[in-house]
Design a protein around this motif. Structure first.
Motif, PDB file in Angstrom:
ATOM      1  N   VAL A  61       0.864  -1.182   0.000  1.00  0.00           N
ATOM      2  CA  VAL A  61       0.000   0.000   0.000  1.00  0.00           C
ATOM      3  C   VAL A  61       0.899   1.230   0.000  1.00  0.00           C
ATOM      4  O   VAL A  61       2.082   1.138   0.332  1.00  0.00           O
ATOM      5  CB  VAL A  61      -0.923  -0.002   1.255  1.00  0.00           C
ATOM      6  CG1 VAL A  61      -0.109   0.143   2.527  1.00  0.00           C
ATOM      7  CG2 VAL A  61      -1.985   1.082   1.174  1.00  0.00           C
ATOM      8  N   GLY A  62       0.351   2.367  -0.382  1.00  0.00           N
ATOM      9  CA  GLY A  62       1.106   3.599  -0.208  1.00  0.00           C
ATOM     10  C   GLY A  62       1.194   4.477  -1.435  1.00  0.00           C
ATOM     11  O   GLY A  62       1.379   3.996  -2.547  1.00  0.00           O
ATOM     12  N   SER A  63       1.036   5.775  -1.209  1.00  0.00           N
ATOM     13  CA  SER A  63       1.219   6.792  -2.234  1.00  0.00           C
ATOM     14  C   SER A  63       1.900   7.991  -1.592  1.00  0.00           C
ATOM     15  O   SER A  63       1.948   8.107  -0.366  1.00  0.00           O
ATOM     16  CB  SER A  63      -0.127   7.228  -2.833  1.00  0.00           C
ATOM     17  OG  SER A  63      -0.734   6.172  -3.539  1.00  0.00           O
ATOM     18  N   ALA A  64       2.413   8.875  -2.424  1.00  0.00           N
ATOM     19  CA  ALA A  64       3.067  10.078  -1.912  1.00  0.00           C
ATOM     20  C   ALA A  64       2.778  11.243  -2.840  1.00  0.00           C
ATOM     21  O   ALA A  64       2.572  11.061  -4.045  1.00  0.00           O
ATOM     22  CB  ALA A  64       4.575   9.868  -1.786  1.00  0.00           C
ATOM     23  N   GLY A  95       7.666  -1.083   3.384  1.00  0.00           N
ATOM     24  CA  GLY A  95       7.275  -1.813   2.185  1.00  0.00           C
ATOM     25  C   GLY A  95       7.487  -0.982   0.929  1.00  0.00           C
ATOM     26  O   GLY A  95       7.957  -1.483  -0.100  1.00  0.00           O
ATOM     27  N   ALA A  96       7.148   0.308   1.025  1.00  0.00           N
ATOM     28  CA  ALA A  96       7.345   1.201  -0.117  1.00  0.00           C
ATOM     29  C   ALA A  96       8.834   1.365  -0.420  1.00  0.00           C
ATOM     30  O   ALA A  96       9.251   1.369  -1.586  1.00  0.00           O
ATOM     31  CB  ALA A  96       6.706   2.555   0.166  1.00  0.00           C
ATOM     32  N   ASP A 101      13.627   0.178  -3.805  1.00  0.00           N
ATOM     33  CA  ASP A 101      15.009  -0.303  -3.870  1.00  0.00           C
ATOM     34  C   ASP A 101      15.167  -1.577  -4.693  1.00  0.00           C
ATOM     35  O   ASP A 101      16.221  -1.804  -5.294  1.00  0.00           O
ATOM     36  CB  ASP A 101      15.537  -0.560  -2.455  1.00  0.00           C
ATOM     37  CG  ASP A 101      15.743   0.721  -1.664  1.00  0.00           C
ATOM     38  OD1 ASP A 101      15.785   1.802  -2.284  1.00  0.00           O
ATOM     39  OD2 ASP A 101      15.854   0.645  -0.421  1.00  0.00           O
ATOM     40  N   HIS A 102      14.120  -2.409  -4.737  1.00  0.00           N
ATOM     41  CA  HIS A 102      14.285  -3.744  -5.315  1.00  0.00           C
ATOM     42  C   HIS A 102      13.392  -4.050  -6.518  1.00  0.00           C
ATOM     43  O   HIS A 102      13.670  -5.018  -7.236  1.00  0.00           O
ATOM     44  CB  HIS A 102      14.035  -4.806  -4.242  1.00  0.00           C
ATOM     45  CG  HIS A 102      14.982  -4.722  -3.088  1.00  0.00           C
ATOM     46  ND1 HIS A 102      16.283  -5.182  -3.147  1.00  0.00           N
ATOM     47  CD2 HIS A 102      14.822  -4.205  -1.842  1.00  0.00           C
ATOM     48  CE1 HIS A 102      16.882  -4.970  -1.988  1.00  0.00           C
ATOM     49  NE2 HIS A 102      16.023  -4.378  -1.181  1.00  0.00           N
ATOM     50  N   HIS A 103      12.333  -3.272  -6.740  1.00  0.00           N
ATOM     51  CA  HIS A 103      11.396  -3.630  -7.801  1.00  0.00           C
ATOM     52  C   HIS A 103      11.452  -2.718  -9.021  1.00  0.00           C
ATOM     53  O   HIS A 103      10.954  -3.091 -10.081  1.00  0.00           O
ATOM     54  CB  HIS A 103       9.962  -3.655  -7.252  1.00  0.00           C
ATOM     55  CG  HIS A 103       9.740  -4.696  -6.201  1.00  0.00           C
ATOM     56  ND1 HIS A 103       8.578  -4.766  -5.452  1.00  0.00           N
ATOM     57  CD2 HIS A 103      10.527  -5.716  -5.764  1.00  0.00           C
ATOM     58  CE1 HIS A 103       8.665  -5.771  -4.600  1.00  0.00           C
ATOM     59  NE2 HIS A 103       9.834  -6.357  -4.766  1.00  0.00           N
ATOM     60  N   ARG A 104      12.025  -1.552  -8.885  1.00  0.00           N
ATOM     61  CA  ARG A 104      12.065  -0.638 -10.039  1.00  0.00           C
ATOM     62  C   ARG A 104      12.887  -1.230 -11.176  1.00  0.00           C
ATOM     63  O   ARG A 104      12.539  -1.079 -12.351  1.00  0.00           O
ATOM     64  CB  ARG A 104      12.653   0.708  -9.632  1.00  0.00           C
ATOM     65  CG  ARG A 104      11.701   1.579  -8.855  1.00  0.00           C
ATOM     66  CD  ARG A 104      12.406   2.769  -8.261  1.00  0.00           C
ATOM     67  NE  ARG A 104      12.721   3.789  -9.244  1.00  0.00           N
ATOM     68  CZ  ARG A 104      13.491   4.842  -8.988  1.00  0.00           C
ATOM     69  NH1 ARG A 104      14.021   4.996  -7.789  1.00  0.00           N
ATOM     70  NH2 ARG A 104      13.728   5.734  -9.916  1.00  0.00           N
ATOM     71  N   GLY A 105      13.958  -1.911 -10.835  1.00  0.00           N
ATOM     72  CA  GLY A 105      14.854  -2.433 -11.856  1.00  0.00           C
ATOM     73  C   GLY A 105      14.278  -3.567 -12.684  1.00  0.00           C
ATOM     74  O   GLY A 105      14.853  -3.926 -13.712  1.00  0.00           O
ATOM     75  N   ARG A 106      13.147  -4.126 -12.246  1.00  0.00           N
ATOM     76  CA  ARG A 106      12.576  -5.256 -12.971  1.00  0.00           C
ATOM     77  C   ARG A 106      11.267  -4.897 -13.678  1.00  0.00           C
ATOM     78  O   ARG A 106      10.594  -5.782 -14.211  1.00  0.00           O
ATOM     79  CB  ARG A 106      12.336  -6.432 -12.011  1.00  0.00           C
ATOM     80  CG  ARG A 106      11.432  -6.089 -10.821  1.00  0.00           C
ATOM     81  CD  ARG A 106      10.711  -7.295 -10.274  1.00  0.00           C
ATOM     82  NE  ARG A 106      10.087  -8.086 -11.294  1.00  0.00           N
ATOM     83  CZ  ARG A 106       8.932  -7.760 -11.876  1.00  0.00           C
ATOM     84  NH1 ARG A 106       8.309  -6.642 -11.543  1.00  0.00           N
ATOM     85  NH2 ARG A 106       8.420  -8.543 -12.787  1.00  0.00           N
ATOM     86  N   LEU A 107      10.901  -3.627 -13.717  1.00  0.00           N
ATOM     87  CA  LEU A 107       9.645  -3.237 -14.360  1.00  0.00           C
ATOM     88  C   LEU A 107       9.630  -3.581 -15.846  1.00  0.00           C
ATOM     89  O   LEU A 107       8.578  -3.900 -16.406  1.00  0.00           O
ATOM     90  CB  LEU A 107       9.391  -1.737 -14.169  1.00  0.00           C
ATOM     91  CG  LEU A 107       9.030  -1.306 -12.745  1.00  0.00           C
ATOM     92  CD1 LEU A 107       8.891   0.213 -12.671  1.00  0.00           C
ATOM     93  CD2 LEU A 107       7.749  -1.979 -12.279  1.00  0.00           C
ATOM     94  N   ALA A 108      10.795  -3.534 -16.484  1.00  0.00           N
ATOM     95  CA  ALA A 108      10.861  -3.893 -17.904  1.00  0.00           C
ATOM     96  C   ALA A 108      10.432  -5.339 -18.122  1.00  0.00           C
ATOM     97  O   ALA A 108       9.930  -5.686 -19.201  1.00  0.00           O
ATOM     98  CB  ALA A 108      12.269  -3.667 -18.439  1.00  0.00           C
TER      99      ALA A 108
END
Length: 204
Positions: A61-64, A95-96, A101-108
């Protein structure tokens, strides 16, 4: 994703009219990967932007809200005044942070999986899907003559979840819990569902 020149034109027109721009950046991370630019570059024409840590990144969950410090400080006060304050949110922030740190690199990977699903669906009779429109982790396609809700139900029976996005339009969203093999299998099952409904004459 909007072309950069079109976005720049809209931003210039808004600025000229004295209108501050806000970016609904719920899928900003995916858009940045697809466009091959930084999140900062996409946000540059806007005064404020909201970002989501669950869509795409996979946080629970979470937004900013991001923007100029004085505006964010005012927004922080208004949030509290209107009952939007939360306590003990460190676990949500963790969690955010993990997702950043760990999920941005795998969005492709999600984008590639979406293209794999789309390729499987596009070959089905009765499906209209332009593969060039699959730029991120979202696949939209039309089933003219069939009820989208019927396709949703037929797909659910085959273990595939997607949404009706109109009377004859469907949307599937890929995420980190779906592997490439699962995406291809989901596309094949979707194609089977559409083909079966077409043979059965399941019209709206």
């Amino acid at each position: 994703c909007w072309p950069a020149d079109l976005l720049a034109g809209v931003a210039a027109a808004a600025t000229g009219a004295g209108l501050p721009l806000h970016l609904d950046g719920a899928r900003l991370w995916n858009a940045a990967v697809a466009a091959g630019v930084s999140e900062a570059a996409l946000c540059a024409p806007f005064v404020t932007a909201s970002v989501c840590f669950s869509k795409g990144l996979g946080a629970p969950v979470g937004s900013a809200l991001v923007g100029p410090r004085p505006l964010i400080e005012a927004a922080h006060r208004l949030r509290k005044r209107w009952g939007g304050g939360m306590r003990q949110v460190g676990i949500l922030a963790a969690g955010a942070r993990h997702a950043l740190d760990h999920h941005r690199g795998r969005l492709a990977d999600d984008h590639a999986h979406a293209r794999a699903l789309a390729a499987a669906v596009a070959g089905a009779p009765g499906v209209q899907l332009d593969l060039a429109t699959v730029e991120t982790n979202i696949v939209r396609f039309d089933v003219p003559g069939l009820a989208a809700t019927a396709v949703v139900e037929a797909a659910r029976e085959r273990g595939v979840l997607l949404s009706a996005f109109g009377p004859h339009t469907l949307r599937a969203v890929l995420h980190l819990d779906v592997s490439g093999a699962e995406a291809r299998q989901a596309g094949e099952r979707l194609a089977e569902a559409v083909a079966q409904l077409g043979r059965a004459g399941d019209r709206p």
